[in-house]
Design an enzyme around this catalytic site. Structure first.
Site, PDB file in Angstrom:
ATOM      1  N   SER A  65      -1.692   2.650  10.278  1.00 52.40           N
ATOM      2  CA  SER A  65      -0.843   3.491   9.660  1.00 52.40           C
ATOM      3  C   SER A  65       0.396   3.205   9.571  1.00 52.40           C
ATOM      4  CB  SER A  65      -0.886   4.855  10.364  1.00 52.40           C
ATOM      5  OG  SER A  65       0.254   5.770   9.981  1.00 52.40           O
ATOM      6  N   HIS A  66       1.482   3.700   8.651  1.00 52.36           N
ATOM      7  CA  HIS A  66       2.680   3.237   8.755  1.00 52.36           C
ATOM      8  C   HIS A  66       3.525   3.986   9.927  1.00 52.36           C
ATOM      9  CE1 HIS A  66       2.365   2.163   4.524  1.00 52.36           C
ATOM     10  NE2 HIS A  66       3.609   2.064   4.425  1.00 52.36           N
ATOM     11  N   SER A  67       2.770   4.972  10.447  1.00 55.16           N
ATOM     12  CA  SER A  67       3.371   5.721  11.677  1.00 55.16           C
ATOM     13  C   SER A  67       2.608   5.375  12.849  1.00 55.16           C
ATOM     14  CB  SER A  67       3.222   7.377  11.519  1.00 55.16           C
ATOM     15  OG  SER A  67       3.271   7.968  12.409  1.00 55.16           O
ATOM     16  N   GLY A  88       6.321   1.967   9.010  1.00 55.46           N
ATOM     17  CA  GLY A  88       5.918   0.684   8.036  1.00 55.46           C
ATOM     18  C   GLY A  88       4.764   0.078   8.927  1.00 55.46           C
ATOM     19  N   ASP A 117      -3.463   3.796   5.596  1.00 54.11           N
ATOM     20  CA  ASP A 117      -2.990   4.962   5.106  1.00 54.11           C
ATOM     21  C   ASP A 117      -2.378   4.585   3.635  1.00 54.11           C
ATOM     22  OD1 ASP A 117      -0.566   3.881   6.039  1.00 54.11           O
ATOM     23  OD2 ASP A 117      -0.212   5.920   7.076  1.00 54.11           O
TER      24      ASP A 117
END
Lengths: 197, 138
Positions: free
Chosen positions: B19-21, B54, B78
């Site tokens: 995920s970016h997070s 990112g 994602d």
């Protein structure tokens, strides 16, 4: 191409991304996820930090090393896209390419970037700058002017790929950040090649 | 438990969550662990090389290593950059691994849970991917 010129190219690209980081991020906040400037700056900061090693290699290997660093350090989709562009150029270019060699290599690299991003021209991406630059190199036109005009021409386009595509019609009216960063890099490279010629 | 079949956990397809997070990646992995248990190799990563939002190819490469299984690895992502960076990481794998890693076109949370559920039953990489991708809007 000698080491001095390779080093000058790296410094020019990194400076351009640093100088325009805020502008690129502002463009990306309008239609993307708002990190393009910071991401490009992070990638080229890493390239800059490694400039002696990278510039010490012959052009094909230097491009490969530069591309790998961008892939590892950018942290967004632009890392693999710019990384693929650099690595593909490295694969095609000789140590001392002519303008015609560069045009041919760029055409091959564009194919690689299209595959990486699953994208085509006309979708409001960096490809909309790279294709006209390749054409300018082929016809003898000024690649910097071609890149600037092409980046400007992404403003009325509707995004089909990337985060901007979620916005649909709302992506119209903003310059694509990847098109802008491509045009900036073309200008930086062109200037560095001229001034160290 | 062990009498039901002879499969070791490592014989099951591994799951990687990108995920970016970092929080989304970690939270999704927690859901997978709670719902599926320890039957599948599982790894997650999130965040760019500076720790902000990112994705990082280096972190994805490390996650693939942690979740590696000879049955293969299914990656759930994602947004676009997570997908592009995962594809890049797959291409950088040694030849004997590259054909055994896939990115699933599925929603990250639901996809990870359903892919892990399928994997925990010993399904093939292809089946794991197909099951996760059935969740995607057409």
């Amino acid at each position: 191409m000698d080491e001095t010129k390779r080093r000058a190219l790296i410094i020019a690209m990194a400076k351009s991304m640093t100088d325009h980081a805020e502008e690129l991020t502002a463009l990306d906040q309008a239609i993307g996820d708002g990190d393009h400037g910071l991401n490009m700056k992070r990638g080229f900061d890493a390239v800059q930090a490694d400039k002696d090693v990278i510039a010490g290699k012959a052009l094909p290997d230097a491009l490969k090393a530069l591309g790998t660093t961008l892939v590892m350090k950018v942290g967004g989709a632009s890392g693999p896209l710019y990384g693929t562009l650099a690595m593909a150029l490295g694969k095609e270019l000789s140590a001392d390419p002519s303008r015609a060699d560069l045009a041919r290599a760029l055409r091959s690299a564009i194919v690689a970037v299209k595959a990486r991003g699953k994208s085509e021209s006309g979708q409001k991406t960096m490809l909309d700058v790279l294709e006209p630059v390749a054409a300018a190199l082929e016809t003898g036109a000024d690649p910097v002017a071609a890149a600037d005009a092409a980046a400007e021409a992404t403003v009325p386009m509707k995004a089909i790929r990337g985060r901007a595509s979620f916005l649909g019609d709302r992506s119209i009216g903003h310059m694509d950040p990847g098109a802008r960063s491509s045009a900036l890099l073309v200008a930086a490279i062109s200037k560095a090649l001229d001034t160290t010629a | 438990m062990s009498g039901q079949n002879k499969r070791e956990p490592n014989g099951n397809v591994g799951i990687v969550i990108v995920s970016h997070s970092p929080d989304v990646a970690k939270g999704t992995a927690e859901m997978v662990r709670q719902m599926v248990g320890e039957e599948v190799p599982l790894a997650f990563c999130g965040g760019n090389p500076d720790g902000g939002l990112g994705t990082s190819v280096e972190a994805i490469l490390a996650a693939i290593d942690r979740a590696w299984s000879d049955a293969g690895v299914a990656i759930l992502v994602d947004l676009g950059g997570a997908e592009t960076n995962s594809e890049m990481a797959i291409e950088m794998q040694p030849e004997e691994r590259a054909g055994k890693i896939v990115v699933c076109n599925a929603p990250i949370v639901e996809g990870a849970v359903i892919a892990a559920t399928e994997a925990s039953g010993g399904a093939s990489l292809d089946t794991v991917r197909r099951t996760a991708e059935e969740l995607s809007p057409a």
